[in-house]
Design a protein around this motif. Structure first.
Motif, PDB file in Angstrom:
ATOM      1  N   ARG A 296      47.291  53.992  59.357  1.00 51.67           N
ATOM      2  CA  ARG A 296      46.404  52.901  59.531  1.00 51.67           C
ATOM      3  C   ARG A 296      46.896  52.101  60.656  1.00 51.67           C
ATOM      4  O   ARG A 296      47.857  52.394  61.347  1.00 51.67           O
ATOM      5  N   GLU A 297      45.835  50.993  60.995  1.00 51.94           N
ATOM      6  CA  GLU A 297      46.187  50.379  62.383  1.00 51.94           C
ATOM      7  C   GLU A 297      47.487  49.860  62.661  1.00 51.94           C
ATOM      8  O   GLU A 297      48.342  49.622  63.611  1.00 51.94           O
ATOM      9  N   ASP A 298      48.271  49.249  61.514  1.00 52.26           N
ATOM     10  CA  ASP A 298      49.525  48.623  61.486  1.00 52.26           C
ATOM     11  C   ASP A 298      50.561  49.842  61.487  1.00 52.26           C
ATOM     12  O   ASP A 298      51.667  49.443  61.357  1.00 52.26           O
ATOM     13  N   GLN A 299      50.096  51.095  61.550  1.00 43.77           N
ATOM     14  CA  GLN A 299      51.219  52.276  61.497  1.00 43.77           C
ATOM     15  C   GLN A 299      51.659  52.666  60.204  1.00 43.77           C
ATOM     16  O   GLN A 299      52.516  53.647  59.979  1.00 43.77           O
ATOM     17  N   THR A 300      51.080  51.859  58.811  1.00 41.57           N
ATOM     18  CA  THR A 300      51.594  52.320  57.814  1.00 41.57           C
ATOM     19  C   THR A 300      51.121  53.844  57.333  1.00 41.57           C
ATOM     20  O   THR A 300      49.841  54.008  57.782  1.00 41.57           O
TER      21      THR A 300
END
Lengths: 231, 298
Positions: free
Chosen positions: A115-119
């Motif tokens: 995801r955008e937050d790198q999760t």
């Protein structure tokens, strides 16, 4: 025990040994890899073997005949470590039955959807990637998989490796999704590399990742220009 | 475009494709329908299916598009729109939930999606239908990954809390603990004990499952491993106790796995932590990574 082809003599297979299936279109070309689902003290050619594998989708209760077998003599502890890796991945991949293509990746052999937050949301593997990463969880790094460590392969070779996708592989955007953009050739981990990596003494398998060369997509490996034996 | 929209194609020997389209005033809609139609024609030929009927005037969601041709952004918008519909068939809802996991939701679409995912999780988490639980697992992964950190960790704590006398299914515990580790890895909490409720739930799991007799059983080891790492990453203040407990566990294969994962998380954290803001977490991960030293090996 070095890797071996299953011939007329029955062989012993241990749970989580690597089992390989020939490609339907090319004798000797390793088309698929799996992990043996159970011990078989006496396995005979063409018998069906319970396996864990990334078909896709990932299957705990899959089945396939084994044409080749490679073993590193896993300890009971290593088997438990690989089992835990499988427990984590299996639950993630049950969801993928409805979307098998998005689950799969050809290059790199393991890929993460973030995801955008790198999760990381989920991971994708090739069949060889699943086997390689499962063994790495038990600290057995059998094959060098860096881009610079791999021979490059052309589209025709990939079509032999992935006969189910063969026609789809002509589709440029699908190739991009599978991690092989453009017209190639690409550095791709092929199933045969794993079998050849296991065709070494156990201590060497455990201490040194194998560097695949062209021809290792077959087992036994072939030199460039060597033709297929007739069936 | 107009001729294709009005087209009714009948291929009697090869795949049969029937397309009937409504005339629309909006050129963008027509263009979209043209590409939809062309895509289905190509797909039908490729599949060599006996029949593929497309009627663009129907209001049900289209079949999942050929992954290579789907425009991810417009598909995200479609999925949000369809999931909002109360009358959507249950099977279709499951498919859309699963598909949403691998699409790149961003911004307002992501915000809309997390509400829909949470509604789905709440409605189906206690289902005993396997297909529902698979979709709930997918929705949990997607929710934790897509929601804000505060929302995600509050939801994770709530999902790990047993409801009444019903135990939390093991399958859901694996998903939640795994996603907590992934979310905390990407978003280390700036303050200590920011997520105390979540830390309590993780500690309960460590107490319950990090035991020699349970760890060898399917799934328990995976939950315990992620609960241990999650507990350290929450910076809850309970981590020192966890490290000591792991040292005394006496299950070498599991201790080795904890050590390897902790070592990986530590390197990742240090690489991104130029100001040493998370030195306390790195220290405990370092202690866990020493579990694989020869004195702790099998």
């Amino acid at each position: 025990m070095p890797a071996q082809r299953v011939g007329s003599t029955a062989i012993a297979i241990r749970r989580l040994d690597v089992v390989a299936q020939d490609a339907s279109s090319e004798p000797g070309f390793i088309g698929h890899l799996a992990l043996a689902g159970e011990d078989r003290p006496s396995y005979e050619a063409s018998a069906v073997l319970p396996v864990l594998h990334m078909r896709p989708p990932l299957e705990r209760a899959g089945e396939c005949p084994a044409n080749c077998v490679g073993s590193v003599g896993l300890t009971a502890d290593e088997q438990l470590q690989i089992g835990l890796f499988y427990d984590e991945v299996e639950s993630e991949y049950q969801a993928a039955r409805a979307r098998p293509v998005q689950q799969y990746v050809i290059s790199p052999h393991i890929d993460e959807i973030r995801r955008e937050d790198q999760t990381v949301v989920c991971r994708r593997f090739s069949c060889a990637g699943f086997v390689i990463e499962a063994y790495r969880e038990a600290r057995i790094d059998m094959l060098a998989t860096g881009r610079d460590d791999l021979p490059v392969v052309c589209l025709d070779t990939l079509k032999t490796q992935y006969p189910v996708f063969a026609r789809n592989l002509d589709h440029l955007r699908l190739r991009e999704q599978l991690g092989i953009p453009g017209d190639g050739p690409w550095p791709v981990v092929l199933a045969g590399y794993v079998v050849n990596a296991l065709n070494r003494p156990e201590t060497v398998i455990r201490s040194t990742p194998y560097r695949a060369i062209a021809g290792d997509e077959f087992f036994p490996p072939r030199q460039r220009g060597e033709s297929s034996p007739s069936r | 475009v107009r001729s294709l929209l009005a087209l009714r194609v009948q291929l009697t020997t090869e795949p049969r494709v029937e397309i009937s389209g409504r005339e629309r005033a909006d050129p963008a809609s027509r263009r979209r329908e043209f590409f939809e139609a062309a895509r289905y024609l190509a797909l039908a030929k490729e599949k060599n299916s006996s029949a593929l009927i497309l009627n663009s005037s129907e209001r049900t969601p289209p079949d999942p598009p050929h992954p290579a041709d789907a425009d991810p952004d417009s598909r995200c918008a479609e999925i949000v729109e369809f999931l909002h519909r109360r009358g959507l068939a249950h099977d279709e809802r499951l498919k859309l939930i699963l598909e949403a996991e691998v699409l790149p939701f961003r911004g307002q679409q992501a915000a809309a999606l997390v509400l829909l995912l949470w509604r789905f999780i709440e409605e189906h988490r206690e289902s005993n239908v396997p297909a529902d639980l698979v979709a709930v697992g997918s929705a949990i992964r997607n929710y934790v990954a897509t929601a804000t950190t505060d929302e995600a960790f509050a939801a994770a704590a709530s999902l790990l809390q047993a409801q009444g006398r019903l135990p939390v299914p093991l399958e859901l515990e694996v998903e939640v603990t795994k996603m907590v580790v992934r979310k905390l890895t990407a978003n280390p909490p700036p303050g200590r004990d920011q997520y105390s409720e979540l830390a309590r739930r993780l500690e309960e799991l460590v107490d319950a499952y990090a035991r020699p007799r349970l760890l060898t059983r399917e799934t328990y080891g995976a939950i315990a491993l992620n609960a241990i790492l999650g507990l350290v990453l929450t910076r809850s203040g309970r981590d020192q106790e966890v490290a000591e407990r792991m040292r005394a566990l006496g299950v070498p294969w599991f201790q080795q796995l904890v050590a390897r994962r902790a070592a990986r998380l530590r390197s990742d954290l240090i690489a991104r932590d130029s100001n040493a803001k998370f030195a306390d977490t790195a220290r405990v991960l370092g202690q866990l990574s020493e579990l694989e030293s020869p004195s702790h090996g099998s």
